[in-house]
Design a protein around this motif. Structure first.
Motif, PDB file in Angstrom:
ATOM      1  N   GLY A  49       0.628  -9.393   1.548  1.00  0.00           N
ATOM      2  CA  GLY A  49       0.671  -9.823   0.161  1.00  0.00           C
ATOM      3  C   GLY A  49      -0.109 -11.083  -0.132  1.00  0.00           C
ATOM      4  O   GLY A  49       0.128 -11.742  -1.146  1.00  0.00           O
ATOM      5  N   GLY A  50      -1.061 -11.424   0.733  1.00  0.00           N
ATOM      6  CA  GLY A  50      -1.967 -12.538   0.451  1.00  0.00           C
ATOM      7  C   GLY A  50      -3.095 -12.072  -0.450  1.00  0.00           C
ATOM      8  O   GLY A  50      -3.095 -10.951  -0.959  1.00  0.00           O
ATOM      9  N   ASN A  51      -4.099 -12.926  -0.629  1.00  0.00           N
ATOM     10  CA  ASN A  51      -5.217 -12.560  -1.500  1.00  0.00           C
ATOM     11  C   ASN A  51      -5.906 -11.280  -1.038  1.00  0.00           C
ATOM     12  O   ASN A  51      -6.228 -10.408  -1.843  1.00  0.00           O
ATOM     13  CB  ASN A  51      -6.233 -13.698  -1.562  1.00  0.00           C
ATOM     14  N   SER A  52      -6.131 -11.165   0.278  1.00  0.00           N
ATOM     15  CA  SER A  52      -6.833  -9.987   0.796  1.00  0.00           C
ATOM     16  C   SER A  52      -6.040  -8.712   0.522  1.00  0.00           C
ATOM     17  O   SER A  52      -6.596  -7.699   0.101  1.00  0.00           O
ATOM     18  CB  SER A  52      -7.083 -10.128   2.296  1.00  0.00           C
ATOM     19  N   GLY A  53      -4.735  -8.759   0.766  1.00  0.00           N
ATOM     20  CA  GLY A  53      -3.906  -7.586   0.559  1.00  0.00           C
ATOM     21  C   GLY A  53      -3.822  -7.179  -0.892  1.00  0.00           C
ATOM     22  O   GLY A  53      -3.938  -5.997  -1.236  1.00  0.00           O
ATOM     23  N   VAL A  54      -3.613  -8.148  -1.777  1.00  0.00           N
ATOM     24  CA  VAL A  54      -3.496  -7.835  -3.205  1.00  0.00           C
ATOM     25  C   VAL A  54      -4.837  -7.348  -3.765  1.00  0.00           C
ATOM     26  O   VAL A  54      -4.891  -6.403  -4.555  1.00  0.00           O
ATOM     27  CB  VAL A  54      -2.973  -9.060  -3.972  1.00  0.00           C
ATOM     28  N   GLU A  55      -5.937  -7.975  -3.354  1.00  0.00           N
ATOM     29  CA  GLU A  55      -7.256  -7.499  -3.790  1.00  0.00           C
ATOM     30  C   GLU A  55      -7.498  -6.073  -3.316  1.00  0.00           C
ATOM     31  O   GLU A  55      -8.036  -5.242  -4.058  1.00  0.00           O
ATOM     32  CB  GLU A  55      -8.348  -8.423  -3.259  1.00  0.00           C
ATOM     33  N   ALA A  56      -7.096  -5.780  -2.080  1.00  0.00           N
ATOM     34  CA  ALA A  56      -7.251  -4.425  -1.551  1.00  0.00           C
ATOM     35  C   ALA A  56      -6.442  -3.427  -2.374  1.00  0.00           C
ATOM     36  O   ALA A  56      -6.920  -2.342  -2.709  1.00  0.00           O
ATOM     37  CB  ALA A  56      -6.818  -4.374  -0.091  1.00  0.00           C
ATOM     38  N   ALA A  57      -5.207  -3.786  -2.710  1.00  0.00           N
ATOM     39  CA  ALA A  57      -4.356  -2.896  -3.492  1.00  0.00           C
ATOM     40  C   ALA A  57      -4.947  -2.639  -4.868  1.00  0.00           C
ATOM     41  O   ALA A  57      -4.930  -1.502  -5.372  1.00  0.00           O
ATOM     42  CB  ALA A  57      -2.959  -3.496  -3.614  1.00  0.00           C
ATOM     43  N   ILE A  58      -5.498  -3.678  -5.490  1.00  0.00           N
ATOM     44  CA  ILE A  58      -6.122  -3.525  -6.809  1.00  0.00           C
ATOM     45  C   ILE A  58      -7.327  -2.590  -6.732  1.00  0.00           C
ATOM     46  O   ILE A  58      -7.504  -1.695  -7.562  1.00  0.00           O
ATOM     47  CB  ILE A  58      -6.530  -4.903  -7.365  1.00  0.00           C
ATOM     48  N   ASP A  59      -8.171  -2.811  -5.726  1.00  0.00           N
ATOM     49  CA  ASP A  59      -9.361  -1.957  -5.560  1.00  0.00           C
ATOM     50  C   ASP A  59      -8.967  -0.503  -5.306  1.00  0.00           C
ATOM     51  O   ASP A  59      -9.519   0.424  -5.905  1.00  0.00           O
ATOM     52  CB  ASP A  59     -10.220  -2.461  -4.396  1.00  0.00           C
ATOM     53  N   LEU A  60      -8.015  -0.306  -4.425  1.00  0.00           N
ATOM     54  CA  LEU A  60      -7.608   1.050  -4.056  1.00  0.00           C
ATOM     55  C   LEU A  60      -6.938   1.776  -5.217  1.00  0.00           C
ATOM     56  O   LEU A  60      -7.049   3.006  -5.336  1.00  0.00           O
ATOM     57  CB  LEU A  60      -6.669   0.999  -2.852  1.00  0.00           C
ATOM     58  N   ALA A  61      -6.249   1.039  -6.081  1.00  0.00           N
ATOM     59  CA  ALA A  61      -5.544   1.666  -7.194  1.00  0.00           C
ATOM     60  C   ALA A  61      -6.480   2.443  -8.115  1.00  0.00           C
ATOM     61  O   ALA A  61      -6.060   3.400  -8.771  1.00  0.00           O
ATOM     62  CB  ALA A  61      -4.781   0.609  -7.995  1.00  0.00           C
ATOM     63  N   GLY A  62      -7.738   2.050  -8.146  1.00  0.00           N
ATOM     64  CA  GLY A  62      -8.705   2.758  -8.983  1.00  0.00           C
ATOM     65  C   GLY A  62      -9.263   4.009  -8.336  1.00  0.00           C
ATOM     66  O   GLY A  62     -10.022   4.752  -8.969  1.00  0.00           O
ATOM     67  N   ILE A  63      -8.894   4.255  -7.064  1.00  0.00           N
ATOM     68  CA  ILE A  63      -9.439   5.392  -6.316  1.00  0.00           C
ATOM     69  C   ILE A  63      -8.350   6.366  -5.896  1.00  0.00           C
ATOM     70  O   ILE A  63      -8.462   7.572  -6.111  1.00  0.00           O
ATOM     71  CB  ILE A  63     -10.177   4.894  -5.043  1.00  0.00           C
ATOM     72  N   VAL A  64      -7.286   5.832  -5.311  1.00  0.00           N
ATOM     73  CA  VAL A  64      -6.255   6.680  -4.709  1.00  0.00           C
ATOM     74  C   VAL A  64      -5.209   7.089  -5.741  1.00  0.00           C
ATOM     75  O   VAL A  64      -5.214   6.616  -6.879  1.00  0.00           O
ATOM     76  CB  VAL A  64      -5.569   5.951  -3.526  1.00  0.00           C
ATOM     77  N   GLY A  65      -4.299   7.961  -5.309  1.00  0.00           N
ATOM     78  CA  GLY A  65      -3.249   8.396  -6.216  1.00  0.00           C
ATOM     79  C   GLY A  65      -2.182   7.338  -6.423  1.00  0.00           C
ATOM     80  O   GLY A  65      -1.739   7.095  -7.552  1.00  0.00           O
ATOM     81  N   HIS A  66      -1.755   6.698  -5.327  1.00  0.00           N
ATOM     82  CA  HIS A  66      -0.706   5.680  -5.430  1.00  0.00           C
ATOM     83  C   HIS A  66      -0.823   4.691  -4.282  1.00  0.00           C
ATOM     84  O   HIS A  66      -1.179   5.062  -3.159  1.00  0.00           O
ATOM     85  CB  HIS A  66       0.681   6.327  -5.392  1.00  0.00           C
ATOM     86  N   VAL A  67      -0.552   3.417  -4.592  1.00  0.00           N
ATOM     87  CA  VAL A  67      -0.588   2.351  -3.593  1.00  0.00           C
ATOM     88  C   VAL A  67       0.797   1.721  -3.482  1.00  0.00           C
ATOM     89  O   VAL A  67       1.403   1.362  -4.503  1.00  0.00           O
ATOM     90  CB  VAL A  67      -1.593   1.241  -3.978  1.00  0.00           C
ATOM     91  N   THR A  68       1.276   1.589  -2.260  1.00  0.00           N
ATOM     92  CA  THR A  68       2.499   0.824  -1.995  1.00  0.00           C
ATOM     93  C   THR A  68       2.109  -0.414  -1.202  1.00  0.00           C
ATOM     94  O   THR A  68       1.558  -0.302  -0.115  1.00  0.00           O
ATOM     95  CB  THR A  68       3.515   1.641  -1.181  1.00  0.00           C
ATOM     96  N   VAL A  77      -3.006   3.803   5.691  1.00  0.00           N
ATOM     97  CA  VAL A  77      -2.415   2.466   5.813  1.00  0.00           C
ATOM     98  C   VAL A  77      -3.554   1.467   5.965  1.00  0.00           C
ATOM     99  O   VAL A  77      -4.335   1.548   6.920  1.00  0.00           O
ATOM    100  CB  VAL A  77      -1.473   2.374   7.033  1.00  0.00           C
ATOM    101  N   PHE A  78      -3.656   0.542   5.024  1.00  0.00           N
ATOM    102  CA  PHE A  78      -4.688  -0.490   5.074  1.00  0.00           C
ATOM    103  C   PHE A  78      -4.037  -1.815   5.472  1.00  0.00           C
ATOM    104  O   PHE A  78      -3.173  -2.331   4.768  1.00  0.00           O
ATOM    105  CB  PHE A  78      -5.388  -0.622   3.714  1.00  0.00           C
ATOM    106  N   VAL A  79      -4.450  -2.356   6.617  1.00  0.00           N
ATOM    107  CA  VAL A  79      -3.836  -3.560   7.180  1.00  0.00           C
ATOM    108  C   VAL A  79      -4.619  -4.792   6.736  1.00  0.00           C
ATOM    109  O   VAL A  79      -5.807  -4.918   7.017  1.00  0.00           O
ATOM    110  CB  VAL A  79      -3.793  -3.476   8.719  1.00  0.00           C
TER     111      VAL A  79
END
Length: 522
Positions: A359-378, A441-443
């Motif tokens: 949940g740092g900057n890298s994780g949140v940025e990754a989740a934002i980017d992926l949300a525009g591509i994948v079906g769902h991000v947890t 799973v994106f680490v």
């Protein structure tokens, strides 16, 4: 297909063609095929030396081959090479047309001498910033060696083949139908793997080198800065690097490098190497340091190939690597659903369910980017609050297809033997173990210093970082360190560069003082 500005630039490049080339298209009735047709005819309209045929019989459609008239084409693009891959297309056109590549003569000779069948297939995504380097390297091998072919395959366009081959990360390379490699690879790395005996020859060459005044171990921003500052002092300087550029090569967007509004990692890494090569620096790439052996007159660095280098002073700038979760299933499914680069591998998970760990900057940025591509991000965060900047959190919580789970300790990655299908985590508040069905799973949980090879030799912090003083001096006289491998509090490119300069000046000062008679030095 191509706008006026790109056409103008491409026309200028095509003036460098020394021989005619032809583009052979294998098309179907799809919209992508129509786009490809337009692209090829746009290219042909810009040079009399480029022709187009639409009678190709490739098994993948739509696709096109780049070759010379009357010869079997050895480069194929299964997909429309735009985005990051447009440069790959331009280079394929130029090199097939006889324009000389910007590669060291010894590498060219090594490629031309390769013997055997080399049928390469590279699966890419158009948003991947690591993929073009691999595609361009393999294309050049195909240009220079008639026994080699290279096919770029857009994973988003050929999803069935991606699923059949269980490809979950890009770039993924197959050689003669068998897995060859995954992730970023330079042409030197690829050729070294193909050339039997190359490692032994390289080790013998290293072992024969004279002692350095300063030997920099690491080729990232800190190492590059250290090498430049040392070379400018007129002393014998060497750089030993596992891959020149380091972790910067895996960085997509760089927007905080002062005086440069925006750039990307590969571009910055190329600039670093170009700058270092302007000086008399002996760059020894593709060499991993395995041990540091202290000495009174010279320190020694032993490489994984067995070669030993000597130096009066050493600057360690080996950087850091992605931190792993170290849970069951992570390594087993790396590249098969477990990923570390959302920019590269995100498109392969289009419409699917994924998790982001961190949940740092890298994780949140990754989740934002992926949300525009994948079906769902947890997004799973170990602590009871996200650590990312407020503006990023606000954006994250505005996305309808994102779920944030705090106090979540990932315990296992599950799969069916071929790819990821679920993830388990422990709810730290209740102690309950829960399971999420997903495909990726994106680490994104930070970095680990590359200092394992120094344990027992230098003083390391409890986090494995090299302890240094204000001059970059380590606990061992004559050995300095800089960058992300050290106790410097903030891991930033610009800080690493400054630290590299500091360590280099510290090493030079050490050399001056250690060469003086004791009475004078006192």
């Amino acid at each position: 297909m191509l706008d006026a500005a790109i056409k103008q630039q491409l026309a200028a490049y095509l003036e460098r063609l020394q021989q005619p080339i032809e583009l052979v298209a294998s098309l179907d009735a799809s919209a992508a095929a129509q786009e490809m047709r337009e692209l090829l005819h746009d290219i042909a309209s810009l040079s009399a030396k480029v022709s187009v045929r639409e009678d190709g019989t490739a098994t993948r459609t739509p696709s096109f081959a780049v070759g010379r008239p009357g010869e079997a084409a050895r480069i194929e693009f299964a997909g429309i090479p735009m985005g990051h891959e447009f440069t790959s297309l331009v280079l394929a056109l130029l090199q097939t047309g006889g324009h000389p590549p910007k590669v060291a003569p010894e590498v060219i000779a090594q490629i031309e001498a390769l013997d055997g069948e080399f049928r390469f297939e590279t699966f890419i995504s158009l948003s991947c910033h690591n993929c073009p380097d691999v595609v361009q390297a393999l294309n050049l091998i195909a240009v220079l060696n008639p026994q080699a072919t290279s096919a770029m395959i857009d994973g988003a366009l050929f999803q069935r083949e991606v699923e059949a081959r269980k490809i979950m990360a890009v770039p993924t390379v197959f050689l003669n139908g068998e897995p060859f490699g995954q992730g970023r690879m330079t042409i030197e790395e690829i050729v070294a793997r193909l050339d039997v005996g190359a490692e032994q020859r390289a080790a013998e060459k290293l072992a024969a080198k004279e002692a350095f005044d300063v030997l920099v171990v690491g080729g990232g921003p800190a190492g590059a800065a250290a090498a430049i500052y040392a070379a400018r002092k007129g002393i014998r300087t060497g750089v030993l690097a596992e891959r020149f550029g380091g972790q910067v090569l895996d960085t997509m967007a760089i927007e905080n490098f002062i005086s440069v509004k925006a750039t990307d990692g590969p571009k910055l890494a190329a600039g670093l190497e170009q700058h270092v090569r302007e000086y008399e620096v002996d760059i020894m790439n593709l060499q991993r340091a395995e041990a540091l052996i202290p000495g009174e007159r010279f320190h020694e660095v032993r490489t994984a190939s067995g070669a030993v280098l000597k130096a009066k002073s050493v600057i360690v700038a080996t950087g850091a690597r992605w931190r792993e979760m170290n849970v069951p299933g992570e390594r087993e499914y790396r590249g098969q659903g477990v990923a570390y680069c959302p920019h590269c591998d995100g498109p392969l998970f289009k419409g699917k369910r994924v998790a982001v760990i961190g949940g740092g900057n890298s994780g949140v940025e990754a989740a934002i980017d992926l949300a525009g591509i994948v079906g769902h991000v947890t997004l799973l965060e170990f602590a009871d609050a996200l650590r990312a900047d407020a503006v990023l959190q606000k954006k994250l919580y505005s996305l309808a297809n994102v779920t944030v789970i705090k106090q979540a300790q990932t315990t296992e990655v599950h799969g069916d033997g071929g790819k990821v299908n679920a993830l388990s985590y422990k709810d730290r508040a209740s102690g309950e173990t829960k399971r999420i069905e997903l495909e990726g799973v994106f680490v994104q949980i930070g970095l680990l210093p590359n200092t394992d090879w120094l344990k027992g030799t230098l003083a390391l912090s409890k986090h494995g970082e090299i302890e240094i003083d204000a001059r970059g001096q380590t606990s061992l006289p004559g050995v300095f360190a800089a960058g992300d491998a050290t106790t410097v509090p903030f891991k930033q490119i610009i800080i690493a560069m400054g630290a590299g300069a500091t360590a280099s000046l510290g090493a030079f000062d050490h050399l001056i003082r250690s060469s003086l008679p004791a009475a004078v030095a006192a």
